[in-house]
Structures are given as C-alpha cells and as structure tokens.
Design a protein around this motif. Structure first.
Motif, mmCIF file in Angstrom:
data_model
loop_
_atom_site.group_PDB
_atom_site.id
_atom_site.type_symbol
_atom_site.label_atom_id
_atom_site.label_comp_id
_atom_site.label_asym_id
_atom_site.label_seq_id
_atom_site.Cartn_x
_atom_site.Cartn_y
_atom_site.Cartn_z
ATOM 1 N N GLN A 58 26.127 27.033 -44.124
ATOM 2 C CA GLN A 58 25.747 28.294 -44.750
ATOM 3 C C GLN A 58 26.773 28.617 -45.816
ATOM 4 O OE1 GLN A 58 25.139 31.587 -42.117
ATOM 5 N NE2 GLN A 58 24.000 30.383 -40.641
ATOM 6 N N ALA A 59 26.341 29.375 -46.815
ATOM 7 C CA ALA A 59 27.251 29.772 -47.883
ATOM 8 C C ALA A 59 28.127 30.930 -47.416
ATOM 9 C CB ALA A 59 26.456 30.181 -49.112
ATOM 10 N N PHE A 60 29.421 30.795 -47.593
ATOM 11 C CA PHE A 60 30.384 31.870 -47.391
ATOM 12 C C PHE A 60 31.220 31.922 -48.656
ATOM 13 C CE2 PHE A 60 29.460 30.819 -42.983
ATOM 14 C CZ PHE A 60 29.423 32.066 -42.367
ATOM 15 N N ARG A 69 31.874 23.144 -47.511
ATOM 16 C CA ARG A 69 31.792 22.218 -48.638
ATOM 17 C C ARG A 69 30.793 22.760 -49.642
ATOM 18 N NH1 ARG A 69 31.614 15.962 -46.981
ATOM 19 N NH2 ARG A 69 31.886 15.894 -49.217
ATOM 20 N N PRO A 70 30.956 22.439 -50.915
ATOM 21 C CA PRO A 70 29.938 22.851 -51.882
ATOM 22 C C PRO A 70 28.609 22.144 -51.593
ATOM 23 C CG PRO A 70 31.614 21.469 -52.926
ATOM 24 C CD PRO A 70 32.057 21.722 -51.527
ATOM 25 N N ALA A 94 33.509 19.491 -64.204
ATOM 26 C CA ALA A 94 33.531 20.943 -64.432
ATOM 27 C C ALA A 94 33.356 21.707 -63.119
ATOM 28 C CB ALA A 94 32.442 21.336 -65.431
ATOM 29 N N ARG A 95 32.432 21.244 -62.275
ATOM 30 C CA ARG A 95 32.221 21.906 -60.982
ATOM 31 C C ARG A 95 33.472 21.803 -60.116
ATOM 32 N NH1 ARG A 95 27.934 19.496 -56.975
ATOM 33 N NH2 ARG A 95 29.668 18.101 -56.634
ATOM 34 N N ALA A 96 34.115 20.631 -60.113
ATOM 35 C CA ALA A 96 35.335 20.451 -59.313
ATOM 36 C C ALA A 96 36.447 21.362 -59.818
ATOM 37 C CB ALA A 96 35.770 18.988 -59.348
ATOM 38 N N ALA A 119 30.425 17.800 -52.781
ATOM 39 C CA ALA A 119 29.299 18.083 -51.883
ATOM 40 C C ALA A 119 29.013 16.870 -51.010
ATOM 41 C CB ALA A 119 28.058 18.433 -52.695
ATOM 42 N N SER A 120 28.476 17.133 -49.831
ATOM 43 C CA SER A 120 28.059 16.036 -48.966
ATOM 44 C C SER A 120 26.739 15.471 -49.492
ATOM 45 C CB SER A 120 27.904 16.519 -47.522
ATOM 46 O OG SER A 120 26.862 17.464 -47.430
#
Length: 192
Positions: A58-60, A69-70, A94-96, A119-120
């Motif tokens: 879930q997003a936190f 993880r993203p 850029a995301r990293a 991300a996984s």
C-alpha cells in the motif's frame, strides 16, 4: 443428432468435473489447511474492518510511516506489473533521484538501500529490506516525537528471514510495521 447430444453430455460432464469439481476441492483443501492465506492474508483493525493484506503493498507517504518500495502501477492490485523501461532510460534515473530526495538524500556515509528507489517486478511487493526500514527510522522517529532507538527496536522486532538459514537478508512487512507503530505509539493525526 445423437453424436451431437453425446458430445454435449461429455463436454458438460468434463466442465462439471474439471471446472466446478476441481475448483471446489482445491478451495476446500486450502480453507482447511491455510484459511488465512486462502482468504488473501487480510489484516483487520480493532473494529474488524479490513485495512489491507499482508501480500499486497500500500502507498504510505506521510513522514510518520515507513514507506514501501516504489510501484510502477501505483499499488493497484488489479494491474500488477513493472514499468518496462530500460535501466538506462532517463526516466528511471529521474525517478530514482526524486525518491532519493524524498528520503532525505543519500551520501557515501549513508547510502540509500536500492529497494527504496527501485520498484519490484509486480509493483506490489509488501516488504522492504531491514536496511530500507532502518534507513527511514530517523524520519519516522522525528515525525512521531520519539527516540530513533525506539523505532529501530520496533523495526528489528518485525524483521523476518523468510527463507530461514538459506536467506541472507531480513525483510519487513511495511503495512504490518506501520500498524504496529500506530498501535504501540500515539497514532498521528495525519492519515497516510
């Protein structure tokens, strides 16, 4: 015409046995042996309301919580998958960099664990490495107004080695840890 009726009976019998019968047997077997995982490993709160699953991230994003993880699919369990971008793609870099900044930066002395910026494969991994959870302890402690050592102790207590002696690293279930933080420490006013 009799061949058509015979074929239809065989097809219906095959579907009844292979589809309905087999499914019922497997479901019954799973319910008898492992009912929690057969029902999705759901986590409920004190009121009995389902708040998540131990199997799906879930997003936190609030500072008082450990972040997962993203996810390339925004934690949408209905659309699991990766980004399909090449590791050399500038969007990945850029995301990293954005994630490193969100985590307060990294340095040679305090490198950020790779699982916090990558991300996984399915984008739904509910676990992060012990190192990834400990990296966030200072932020969580500051947001909750407690000592870092208290957060680190809670993280260490929740860390598991899924493969026993055959697994090198320990992992932490993010949702489980965040629920423990709320239960053991004063639940923050801000929501996830």
């Amino acid at each position: 015409m009799s061949n058509l009726l015979s074929s239809l009976r065989v097809a219906l019998a095959t579907m009844a046995i292979c589809v309905a019968g087999y499914t019922a047997v497997i479901l019954g077997f799973a319910q008898a042996l492992t009912p929690t995982s057969a029902n999705g490993s759901l986590i409920t709160n004190d009121a009995g309301t389902v708040v998540g699953s131990r199997l799906i991230a879930q997003a936190f994003s609030s500072p008082e919580y450990v972040w997962p993880r993203p996810s390339a699919v925004d934690y949408d369990a209905g659309g699991a998958g990766g980004s399909n971008l090449s590791p050399a793609n500038p969007q990945i870099t850029a995301r990293a960099q954005e994630l490193i900044s969100a985590h307060g930066g990294a340095s040679v002395d305090a490198p950020i664990p790779a699982d916090l910026v990558t991300a996984s494969g399915a984008g739904l991994d509910p676990h992060i490495s012990l190192e990834g959870a400990l990296f966030q302890a200072a932020r969580v402690a500051e947001a909750r107004g407690v000592e870092v050592s208290a957060i680190e102790r809670m993280i260490e207590e929740r860390a598991v080695t899924p493969g026993g002696p055959f697994t090198a690293g320990r992992i932490v279930n993010v949702l489980d840890l965040n629920l423990t933080l709320d239960a053991d420490l004063a639940a923050p006013a801000a929501s996830q």
